[in-house]
Scaffold this active site. Structure first.
Site, short mmCIF file in Angstrom:
data_model
loop_
_atom_site.label_atom_id
_atom_site.label_comp_id
_atom_site.label_asym_id
_atom_site.label_seq_id
_atom_site.Cartn_x
_atom_site.Cartn_y
_atom_site.Cartn_z
N SER A 92 -2.84 -7.88 3.12
CA SER A 92 -3.04 -7.50 4.36
C SER A 92 -3.48 -9.11 5.07
CB SER A 92 -4.28 -6.65 4.67
OG SER A 92 -4.07 -5.25 4.33
N HIS B 95 0.85 -1.17 0.08
CA HIS B 95 -0.11 -0.06 0.05
C HIS B 95 0.88 1.21 0.03
CE1 HIS B 95 -3.10 -2.62 2.44
NE2 HIS B 95 -3.50 -2.38 0.88
N ARG C 142 -2.36 -6.34 -8.26
CA ARG C 142 -1.12 -7.03 -8.11
C ARG C 142 -1.11 -7.99 -9.22
NH1 ARG C 142 -3.17 -7.98 -2.11
NH2 ARG C 142 -4.94 -7.37 -3.23
N LYS D 137 -18.09 -6.39 8.01
CA LYS D 137 -16.52 -7.31 8.27
C LYS D 137 -16.45 -6.91 9.54
CE LYS D 137 -14.28 -7.16 3.59
NZ LYS D 137 -13.10 -6.48 2.82
P1 ADP Z 1 -9.90 -3.83 -0.20
O1 ADP Z 1 -10.46 -4.58 0.72
O2 ADP Z 1 -10.61 -2.83 -0.83
O3 ADP Z 1 -9.24 -4.49 -1.33
P2 ADP Z 1 -7.25 -3.56 0.78
O4 ADP Z 1 -6.84 -2.68 1.68
O5 ADP Z 1 -6.76 -4.90 0.74
O6 ADP Z 1 -8.69 -3.22 0.71
O7 ADP Z 1 -6.32 -2.92 -0.74
C1 ADP Z 1 -6.45 -1.63 -1.09
C2 ADP Z 1 -5.94 -1.45 -2.56
O8 ADP Z 1 -4.55 -1.50 -2.44
C3 ADP Z 1 -6.40 -2.33 -3.52
O9 ADP Z 1 -6.63 -1.66 -4.79
C4 ADP Z 1 -5.43 -3.27 -3.42
O10 ADP Z 1 -5.45 -3.97 -4.84
C5 ADP Z 1 -4.28 -2.45 -3.23
N1 ADP Z 1 -3.09 -3.33 -2.71
C6 ADP Z 1 -3.07 -4.04 -1.80
N2 ADP Z 1 -1.93 -4.74 -1.58
C7 ADP Z 1 -1.22 -4.49 -2.50
C8 ADP Z 1 -0.03 -4.50 -2.88
N3 ADP Z 1 0.85 -5.55 -2.18
N4 ADP Z 1 0.70 -3.97 -3.82
C9 ADP Z 1 -0.18 -2.88 -4.51
N5 ADP Z 1 -1.38 -2.76 -4.37
C10 ADP Z 1 -1.79 -3.24 -3.28
#
Ligand code: ADP
Length: 157
Positions: free
Chosen positions: A127, A16, A89, A40
């Site tokens: 995450s 992120h 990703r 959630k």
């Molecule tokens: P959500 O539950 O909305 O997917 P996340 O916190 O998992 O929320 O992800 C938020 C955003 O960050 C999403 O667009 C996700 O694809 C992106 N993201 C998550 N992990 C990575 C990563 N390792 N590299 C790039 N983008 C990421």
């Protein structure tokens, strides 16, 4: 251009942060918007997620942290912009991201979703992977910001 980077950030990872850092160069303003989804059950409370994100992004002057509940398109409009930023990703992200982007577009035709491709080294990082490893006392110090690593240790102690 002002962009909204929405997500759960439960917790924020280096993947992120990499997106936020690169976006802070390309866009004038980035609002990281944490979804407060009551249905959630996150590991970290909204307040904890806000605090971890503020900590990890304090060096970026054009990045702010906010939260929202309800429809993303309504939040984006209320924030006086029309642009959503998401990270991509792998192919596995593509299907759900495409679905969400199209659903948002059908709700509000002005909304545009932009995708930023993850750095190769972070394509495996999520995450949930971090939580799973930390839950078994694994070392996640190279996957998350320092303050998150400490908070994870305390959670699972
Ligand atoms: P959500 O539950 O909305 O997917 P996340 O916190 O998992 O929320 O992800 C938020 C955003 O960050 C999403 O667009 C996700 O694809 C992106 N993201 C998550 N992990 C990575 C990563 N390792 N590299 C790039 N983008 C990421």
């Amino acid at each position: 251009m002002k962009v909204i980077y929405p997500g759960s950030f439960d917790p924020v990872t280096n993947g992120h942060i990499d997106i936020i850092k690169r976006a802070s160069v390309n866009f004038e303003e980035i609002v990281v918007a944490i979804l407060d989804n009551k249905s959630k059950s996150p590991l970290f409370t909204l307040e904890e997620r806000i605090s971890m994100l503020k900590d990890a992004t304090s060096e970026f002057e054009n990045v702010t942290i906010d939260s929202f509940s309800g429809l993303l398109v309504d939040y984006v409009e209320a924030m006086d912009t029309n642009t959503v930023l998401r990270g991509l990703r792998a192919i596995s992200d593509y299907e759900s991201e495409m679905r969400n982007a199209l659903a948002n577009k059908s709700l509000n035709n002005n909304i545009e979703t932009l995708f930023m491709v993850s750095k190769a080294e972070y394509t495996f990082l999520s995450s949930s992977v971090v939580k799973e490893i930390a839950g078994f006392n694994g070392d996640v110090s190279n996957m998350v910001p320092e303050s998150v690593s400490v908070k994870l240790k305390n959670k699972f102690r």
